[in-house]
Write a protein that holds these residues in place. Structure first.
Motif, PDB file in Angstrom:
ATOM      1  N   THR A  20       0.806  -1.224   0.000  1.00  0.00           N
ATOM      2  CA  THR A  20       0.000   0.000   0.000  1.00  0.00           C
ATOM      3  C   THR A  20       0.834   1.267   0.000  1.00  0.00           C
ATOM      4  O   THR A  20       0.508   2.240  -0.688  1.00  0.00           O
ATOM      5  CB  THR A  20      -0.958   0.021   1.209  1.00  0.00           C
ATOM      6  OG1 THR A  20      -0.192  -0.085   2.425  1.00  0.00           O
ATOM      7  CG2 THR A  20      -1.947  -1.123   1.144  1.00  0.00           C
ATOM      8  N   ALA A  23       2.287   1.855  -3.441  1.00  0.00           N
ATOM      9  CA  ALA A  23       1.219   2.257  -4.361  1.00  0.00           C
ATOM     10  C   ALA A  23       0.823   3.712  -4.126  1.00  0.00           C
ATOM     11  O   ALA A  23       0.682   4.493  -5.075  1.00  0.00           O
ATOM     12  CB  ALA A  23       0.005   1.345  -4.190  1.00  0.00           C
ATOM     13  N   SER A  39      -9.765   4.121   0.445  1.00  0.00           N
ATOM     14  CA  SER A  39      -9.425   2.697   0.402  1.00  0.00           C
ATOM     15  C   SER A  39     -10.161   1.903   1.475  1.00  0.00           C
ATOM     16  O   SER A  39     -10.731   0.850   1.201  1.00  0.00           O
ATOM     17  CB  SER A  39      -7.907   2.513   0.547  1.00  0.00           C
ATOM     18  OG  SER A  39      -7.439   3.049   1.768  1.00  0.00           O
ATOM     19  N   LEU A 219      -6.213   4.589 -10.787  1.00  0.00           N
ATOM     20  CA  LEU A 219      -5.773   3.191 -10.673  1.00  0.00           C
ATOM     21  C   LEU A 219      -5.255   2.890  -9.274  1.00  0.00           C
ATOM     22  O   LEU A 219      -5.544   1.835  -8.708  1.00  0.00           O
ATOM     23  CB  LEU A 219      -4.693   2.899 -11.716  1.00  0.00           C
ATOM     24  CG  LEU A 219      -5.162   2.781 -13.168  1.00  0.00           C
ATOM     25  CD1 LEU A 219      -3.970   2.658 -14.105  1.00  0.00           C
ATOM     26  CD2 LEU A 219      -6.096   1.582 -13.334  1.00  0.00           C
ATOM     27  N   VAL A 220      -4.484   3.830  -8.708  1.00  0.00           N
ATOM     28  CA  VAL A 220      -3.965   3.637  -7.355  1.00  0.00           C
ATOM     29  C   VAL A 220      -5.110   3.547  -6.354  1.00  0.00           C
ATOM     30  O   VAL A 220      -5.138   2.666  -5.481  1.00  0.00           O
ATOM     31  CB  VAL A 220      -3.010   4.783  -6.974  1.00  0.00           C
ATOM     32  CG1 VAL A 220      -2.705   4.753  -5.469  1.00  0.00           C
ATOM     33  CG2 VAL A 220      -1.716   4.670  -7.766  1.00  0.00           C
ATOM     34  N   TYR A 223      -6.988   0.227  -6.825  1.00  0.00           N
ATOM     35  CA  TYR A 223      -6.150  -0.891  -6.374  1.00  0.00           C
ATOM     36  C   TYR A 223      -6.151  -0.978  -4.851  1.00  0.00           C
ATOM     37  O   TYR A 223      -6.331  -2.054  -4.274  1.00  0.00           O
ATOM     38  CB  TYR A 223      -4.715  -0.716  -6.876  1.00  0.00           C
ATOM     39  CG  TYR A 223      -3.748  -1.681  -6.220  1.00  0.00           C
ATOM     40  CD1 TYR A 223      -3.661  -3.000  -6.652  1.00  0.00           C
ATOM     41  CD2 TYR A 223      -2.959  -1.280  -5.144  1.00  0.00           C
ATOM     42  CE1 TYR A 223      -2.796  -3.903  -6.032  1.00  0.00           C
ATOM     43  CE2 TYR A 223      -2.088  -2.164  -4.514  1.00  0.00           C
ATOM     44  CZ  TYR A 223      -2.011  -3.472  -4.961  1.00  0.00           C
ATOM     45  OH  TYR A 223      -1.175  -4.365  -4.343  1.00  0.00           O
ATOM     46  N   ILE A 227      -7.774  -4.513  -3.665  1.00  0.00           N
ATOM     47  CA  ILE A 227      -6.822  -5.598  -3.402  1.00  0.00           C
ATOM     48  C   ILE A 227      -6.359  -5.629  -1.941  1.00  0.00           C
ATOM     49  O   ILE A 227      -6.704  -6.564  -1.205  1.00  0.00           O
ATOM     50  CB  ILE A 227      -5.618  -5.516  -4.368  1.00  0.00           C
ATOM     51  CG1 ILE A 227      -6.108  -5.534  -5.819  1.00  0.00           C
ATOM     52  CG2 ILE A 227      -4.657  -6.687  -4.111  1.00  0.00           C
ATOM     53  CD1 ILE A 227      -6.916  -6.763  -6.196  1.00  0.00           C
TER      54      ILE A 227
END
Length: 297
Positions: A20, A23, A39, A219-220, A223, A227
């Motif tokens: 993380t 990223a 997130s 995208l970050v 993700y 994920i």
């Protein structure tokens, strides 16, 4: 054999969590508060959707323990804000290391004082080895400058890392207590994360300006939510079925190892020899915990 299932699940989750910081480094113009809120908030919503059937069965048991629910949800909400800000201020490796390394200490205190569980000699020895490793790793980072502002910034980052460790231990302990009261592991984790999302997602109105300002930022953000947060916490909740929360948080020491390696080889953070000795100590701590899982702490 059942204990090994929990150990493996939590190790995989920890590897995902270890990515993380690296990223987030690719979105420097996004607030650390926004990264944490998005997130964990979106991850929480996904967990609720996935566990909706279990939640419909267990929600009365969860609501019957309001103090536990509030403690766990508040810890979930505070954790990502402190964690990502800690990494932004003190560096990916140190922020992750301090956040994760302090969690077993707080977790053991909670289980000993409230749950009245004994602490095994194996746990004490492995924690001492891990603590030494964490200290060496923290001292081993090469600083680009030694100005007062830089030192103060790193000190604040370490303090926030300790707060992250406390809240991480808090929601791990609360989730385990819910499971022990008869709540399914998916319901326990998703219930806490879902409640936290009610606070985290609205906060993006003030902090989330740049979350989707570029394809890289988008995208970050996606993700991080899908994920490490969603998949990682599914694995973590599965692991809590088989092992104590204090052992689970100690096993997550693999997260700072992954974060450190990625920080060095991808981001370019540098460490002295003493820092790598710290990595070896933390690795030994993990080995001591996984060779012979026990029912005690």
């Amino acid at each position: 054999m059942e204990n090994y299932k929990g150990v493996i699940a939590i190790i995989i989750a920890s590897i995902l969590w270890g990515t993380t910081g690296t990223a987030a480094n690719y979105s420097p113009n996004v607030s650390s508060l926004a990264i944490g809120a998005f997130s964990m908030g979106i991850g929480g919503i996904l967990l609720v959707i996935t566990a909706r059937r279990k939640l419909l069965v267990d929600y009365m048991i969860i609501l019957a323990q309001p103090k536990l629910l509030i403690l766990g949800a508040a810890s979930v909400a505070i954790y990502p804000l402190a964690f990502y800000t800690s990494m932004r201020l003190s560096g990916v490796a140190i922020g992750t290391v301090v956040s994760i390394a302090t969690a077993p200490f707080f977790e053991a205190i909670l289980e000993h004082l409230i749950s009245k569980k004994n602490i095994s000699l194996q746990w004490i020895l492995s924690f001492v080895v891990g603590a030494i490793g964490i200290a060496l790793l923290t001292l081993g980072r090469e600083q680009s400058n030694n100005t007062a502002s830089s030192i103060n910034q790193q000190s604040l980052g370490i303090l926030l890392g300790c707060i992250a460790g406390l809240t991480y231990a808090g929601y791990s302990w609360a989730a385990k207590r819910l499971i022990e009261s008869g709540v399914h592991s998916k319901s326990s984790m998703s219930g806490l994360f879902g409640c936290a999302a009610l606070f985290l997602l609205p906060s993006l109105w003030f902090t989330g300006d740049n979350l989707f300002s570029s394809s890289t930022n988008a995208l970050v953000s996606l993700y991080m939510a899908i994920i490490p947060m969603f998949l990682g916490y599914l694995l973590f909740s599965f692991g809590l079925i088989y092992i104590n929360a204090s052992k689970a948080t100690l096993l997550t020491l693999i997260e700072p190892l992954v974060a450190t390696l990625l920080a060095v080889f991808i981001i370019g953070e540098r460490f002295k020899v003493i820092g790598w000795i710290g990595v070896a100590f933390v690795s030994l701590c993990l080995l001591m915990q996984t060779i012979k899982p026990q029912e005690q702490l």
